[in-house]
Design an enzyme around this catalytic site. Structure first.
Site, PDB file in Angstrom:
ATOM      1  CB  CYS A   2      -0.962   0.087   1.180  1.00  0.00           C
ATOM      2  SG  CYS A   2      -2.015  -1.347   1.364  1.00  0.00           S
ATOM      3  NE  ARG A  27       4.413   1.652  -0.399  1.00  0.00           N
ATOM      4  CZ  ARG A  27       5.411   1.057   0.232  1.00  0.00           C
ATOM      5  NH1 ARG A  27       6.617   1.088  -0.269  1.00  0.00           N
ATOM      6  NH2 ARG A  27       5.209   0.439   1.377  1.00  0.00           N
ATOM      7  CD1 TRP A  74      -0.572  -5.700  -4.081  1.00  0.00           C
ATOM      8  CD2 TRP A  74      -0.297  -6.560  -2.047  1.00  0.00           C
ATOM      9  NE1 TRP A  74      -0.167  -7.013  -4.227  1.00  0.00           N
ATOM     10  CE2 TRP A  74       0.008  -7.564  -3.001  1.00  0.00           C
ATOM     11  CE3 TRP A  74      -0.183  -6.885  -0.688  1.00  0.00           C
ATOM     12  CZ2 TRP A  74       0.414  -8.850  -2.643  1.00  0.00           C
ATOM     13  CZ3 TRP A  74       0.221  -8.162  -0.341  1.00  0.00           C
ATOM     14  CH2 TRP A  74       0.511  -9.127  -1.313  1.00  0.00           C
ATOM     15  CG  ASN A 100       2.053   0.069   3.945  1.00  0.00           C
ATOM     16  OD1 ASN A 100       1.772  -1.064   3.571  1.00  0.00           O
ATOM     17  ND2 ASN A 100       3.260   0.565   3.861  1.00  0.00           N
ATOM     18  N   GLY A 101       0.252  -2.096   6.017  1.00  0.00           N
ATOM     19  CA  GLY A 101       0.794  -3.106   6.932  1.00  0.00           C
ATOM     20  C   GLY A 101      -0.278  -4.121   7.275  1.00  0.00           C
ATOM     21  CD  GLU A 479      15.783 -11.815 -12.466  1.00  0.00           C
ATOM     22  OE1 GLU A 479      15.341 -12.513 -11.537  1.00  0.00           O
ATOM     23  OE2 GLU A 479      15.368 -10.667 -12.695  1.00  0.00           O
ATOM     24  CE  LYS A 483      12.056  -9.665 -13.636  1.00  0.00           C
ATOM     25  NZ  LYS A 483      12.989  -9.639 -12.554  1.00  0.00           N
ATOM     26  CD  GLU A 486       8.664 -10.792 -11.501  1.00  0.00           C
ATOM     27  OE1 GLU A 486       8.438 -10.202 -10.451  1.00  0.00           O
ATOM     28  OE2 GLU A 486       9.734 -10.663 -12.125  1.00  0.00           O
ATOM     29  CG  HIS A 502      19.402 -35.798 -13.494  1.00  0.00           C
ATOM     30  ND1 HIS A 502      19.878 -37.084 -13.452  1.00  0.00           N
ATOM     31  CD2 HIS A 502      20.475 -35.006 -13.737  1.00  0.00           C
ATOM     32  CE1 HIS A 502      21.192 -37.075 -13.631  1.00  0.00           C
ATOM     33  NE2 HIS A 502      21.577 -35.815 -13.816  1.00  0.00           N
ATOM     34  CE  LYS A 601      10.610  -1.978  -7.652  1.00  0.00           C
ATOM     35  NZ  LYS A 601      11.199  -2.916  -8.616  1.00  0.00           N
TER      36      LYS A 601
HETATM   37  C1  F6R Z   1      10.934  -9.647  -9.196  1.00  0.00           C
HETATM   38  C2  F6R Z   1      10.963  -8.798  -8.018  1.00  0.00           C
HETATM   39  C3  F6R Z   1      10.811  -9.450  -6.692  1.00  0.00           C
HETATM   40  C4  F6R Z   1      11.750  -8.784  -5.670  1.00  0.00           C
HETATM   41  C5  F6R Z   1      11.507  -9.350  -4.267  1.00  0.00           C
HETATM   42  C6  F6R Z   1      12.472  -8.756  -3.252  1.00  0.00           C
HETATM   43  O1  F6R Z   1      11.062  -8.909 -10.368  1.00  0.00           O
HETATM   44  O2  F6R Z   1      11.092  -7.614  -8.118  1.00  0.00           O
HETATM   45  O3  F6R Z   1      11.039 -10.821  -6.762  1.00  0.00           O
HETATM   46  O4  F6R Z   1      13.068  -9.015  -6.085  1.00  0.00           O
HETATM   47  O5  F6R Z   1      10.196  -9.104  -3.877  1.00  0.00           O
HETATM   48  O6  F6R Z   1      12.327  -7.372  -3.174  1.00  0.00           O
HETATM   49  P1  F6R Z   1      13.452  -6.467  -2.520  1.00  0.00           P
HETATM   50  O7  F6R Z   1      14.654  -6.538  -3.396  1.00  0.00           O
HETATM   51  O8  F6R Z   1      12.862  -5.103  -2.442  1.00  0.00           O
HETATM   52  O9  F6R Z   1      13.756  -7.042  -1.161  1.00  0.00           O
END
Ligand code: F6R
Length: 606
Positions: A2, A27, A74, A100-101, A479, A483, A486, A502, A601
């Site tokens: 949030c 957020r 969120w 927020n929380g 990674e 990507k 996501e 395997h 985020k």
């Molecule tokens: C993927 C992504 C998430 C963050 C994860 C950790 O693209 O952004 O997997 O890497 O939520 O977030 P931070 O780095 O802020 O601790």
């Protein structure tokens, strides 16, 4: 999760709130709402959906006032609908809150408030805060908030206002809160970009801080009411740096910002003559017998590259954990352990709690972090900032490559100090690191981008993807798959290439695109054998190959050439191709890349 904004001053509060929230939608964007003090009462407007729904609804409405609070949600407790949207108010509408929380003990609190005659409108945990404060309110809002919070367990940044007071009261525990100091006006927000259009002077509030703001003054106390002093930080990035800068999306802009972000990460830290790095870390690199790297998501994959680099260059045993597992698995930690937390936001609750766990057991702690002033930066023994600048796109791109380059520097720091890496090898790697901004710039040349766009379109209807990589590039495959999932919502799996036979080999048929990282490496021949195993079963191979390697490219259906880099830094160059593949697959499918569904985020809930 949030986003939160608060304002008191001479401006039209609605404009400040909507503008601030537009910088915080990363957020969460399940709903948005504002409450504005119109002079004699608090007027609330809120809608499910992205901020655009609310700002459309506000057009043509005469909502004016110079004090207000706003929220972008969120959802955790309660569906993302109009009623559960913040702000939440008491029955008489006098007290309004945004939060927020997560309030962990909200159920018993709610039951006891209902028993006292309060009636609730929403399914949220947050609404209990409005009623709790009302219970305590005897004419002094600050005092009521302070007393109410004594009963609350959980995480919050809480912002409260009362129709009869021209002030905003806020408090934080765990969830972030920043105050913007203006001239005849003051602001609150979850993050700095929401404030930059108005002020560059900010105060990062600490855990357990409360603040009361009026237009001409503010007062910060702890939860017990003792005044505390917090330093005002001058923020250098301008509002423009946090905007899209001519690209269609923040994500694409951030992919293209990687040469600059890498320059910033490495800046002033490389010593070519001695093959050393100057990281200004006040920990003794010779005192550690073991290293634990702890992170989530993309940061975790940066940690896996770090494991490879540190073990190779500094010969210290390294283990890498996802933070949500680490914190509950009773890890073996001693004062000879260095726990490294990697985080863009510095607020991810799983990583923050894992950090606390490691500290409790005596580990020395180091943060590899982007967000200045974030919670983790205050709790670690030392910080290596990655200096990537704000990352708005929800999926991490530029932050990943900066994190990996920071892990390379840490490996160099440890290796040189411990005598496992001589100055010639150190200098070779420093030279390789210096080349990175230029190589990533080349990886983003228009004809390469066009080639990746073409491949993305060709395979856009695939139901699944498989990613393979070996050695230091196994995490690059992980990674790349993350990507793609996501951004495009296409299912993708990643394996260390040698592991494919395997099990995952059973998946291969003519409908499965397999992305194989086959760049220059001492393991390249083995990767080529794995590619052949895929092709023998009619799999479609997209190979990521070093420039000029005609042999490796012969084995693939489609080839993505990338600039040739030293193997130890090649993950940073190679991943750029996979970021673009995910990006263009998603845009071809019409997905909202900056705000992929269900994501946020900064994940400040467990
Ligand atoms: C993927 C992504 C998430 C963050 C994860 C950790 O693209 O952004 O997997 O890497 O939520 O977030 P931070 O780095 O802020 O601790």
């Amino acid at each position: 999760m949030c986003g939160i904004v608060g304002y008191v001053g001479p401006r039209n509060a609605v404009d400040v709130l909507i503008n601030g929230l537009s910088k915080l939608e990363y957020r969460g964007y399940d709903s948005a709402g504002v409450a504005v003090n119109t002079g004699n009462h608090l007027e609330i407007r809120k809608n499910a959906g992205k901020l655009g729904v609310l700002s459309e609804a506000l057009k043509g409405q005469s909502l004016t006032g110079t004090l207000g609070i706003g929220h972008t949600r969120w959802a955790t407790h309660g569906r993302p609908n109009d009623v559960n949207a913040h702000p939440h108010a008491t029955e008489d509408g006098k007290i309004v809150i945004i939060h927020n929380g997560i309030i962990e003990n909200y159920l018993p609190l709610k039951e006891s408030l209902i028993a006292k005659g309060h009636s609730f409108k929403s399914e949220t945990d947050s609404e209990v805060l409005a009623h709790l404060i009302e219970e305590q309110y005897k004419g002094n809002l600050e005092q009521a908030v302070r007393t109410a919070l004594k009963q609350v367990r959980g995480a919050y940044s809480l912002v409260v206002t009362h129709a009869d007071h021209r002030e905003i009261v806020a408090a934080r525990t765990v969830s972030p809160l920043v105050m913007g100091v203006g001239n005849g006006e003051n602001f609150l927000a979850s993050d700095v970009p929401a404030l930059l259009a108005y002020t560059r002077e900010v105060i990062f509030l600490h855990d357990g801080d409360m603040v009361v703001i009026h237009e001409n003054d503010y007062r910060i106390t702890d939860l017990a009411g003792n005044e505390v002093s917090r330093e005002v930080t001058h923020i250098e990035w301008d509002a423009e740096a946090a905007e899209k800068g001519g690209f269609d999306t923040y994500t694409l802009k951030e992919i293209f910002e990687q040469p600059q972000a890498l320059t910033n990460t490495l800046l002033g830290r490389l010593r070519d003559e001695t093959g050393e790095v100057d990281l200004d870390i006040n920990l003794d690199p010779k005192s550690f017998k073991r290293i634990s790297i702890i992170a989530c998501g993309t940061a975790f994959y940066a940690g896996l590259v770090g494991e490879y680099l540190i073990e190779q260059l500094a010969r210290i045993p390294v283990e890498v954990d996802v933070a949500s597992e680490y914190r509950y698995r009773q890890p073996l930690v001693s004062e000879n352990t260095l726990a490294i937390v990697i985080s863009q936001s510095g607020e991810t609750i799983d990583t923050l709690e894992a950090l606390r766990e490691a500290k409790k057991d005596g580990a020395k702690t180091l943060g590899v972090i982007n967000a200045k002033g974030s919670s983790m930066t205050r709790e670690v023994d030392d910080v290596l900032y990655i200096h990537s600048g704000p990352e708005i796109g929800v999926a991490s791109t530029k932050v990943y490559t900066s994190m990996v380059s920071a892990m390379l520097m840490l490996a160099l720091w440890l290796g040189r100090a411990r005598g496992t890496l001589d100055s010639a090898k150190g200098a070779e790697l420093i030279h390789a690191a210096r080349e990175l901004p230029r190589l990533v710039e080349q990886a983003l040349e228009p004809e390469r981008v066009e080639n990746i766009k073409r491949i993305a379109e060709k395979y856009k209807n695939a139901r699944d993807y498989l990613f393979l990589g070996r050695g230091v590039n196994a995490p690059t495959a992980f990674e790349g798959a993350l990507k793609l999932k996501e951004l495009s919502y296409i299912h993708a799996e990643a394996y260390a290439a040698g592991e494919m036979k395997h099990g995952p080999i059973a998946l291969i048929d003519e409908n499965l695109p397999v992305v194989a990282i086959a760049t220059d490496s001492f393991l390249l021949e083995k990767t080529i054998s794995n590619i052949q195993e895929v092709r023998a079963r009619s799999g479609q191979v997209i190979a990521v190959v070093s420039d000029g390697d005609t042999d490796a490219s012969r084995h693939a259906d489609d080839v993505i050439f990338v600039p040739k880099a030293h193997e130890m830094v090649s993950p940073i160059v190679n991943v750029v191709a996979l970021q673009l593949l995910a990006y263009f697959t998603a845009t071809t499918l019409g997905k909202d890349v900056d705000k992929p569904r269900n994501l946020a985020k900064s994940v400040t809930v467990e």
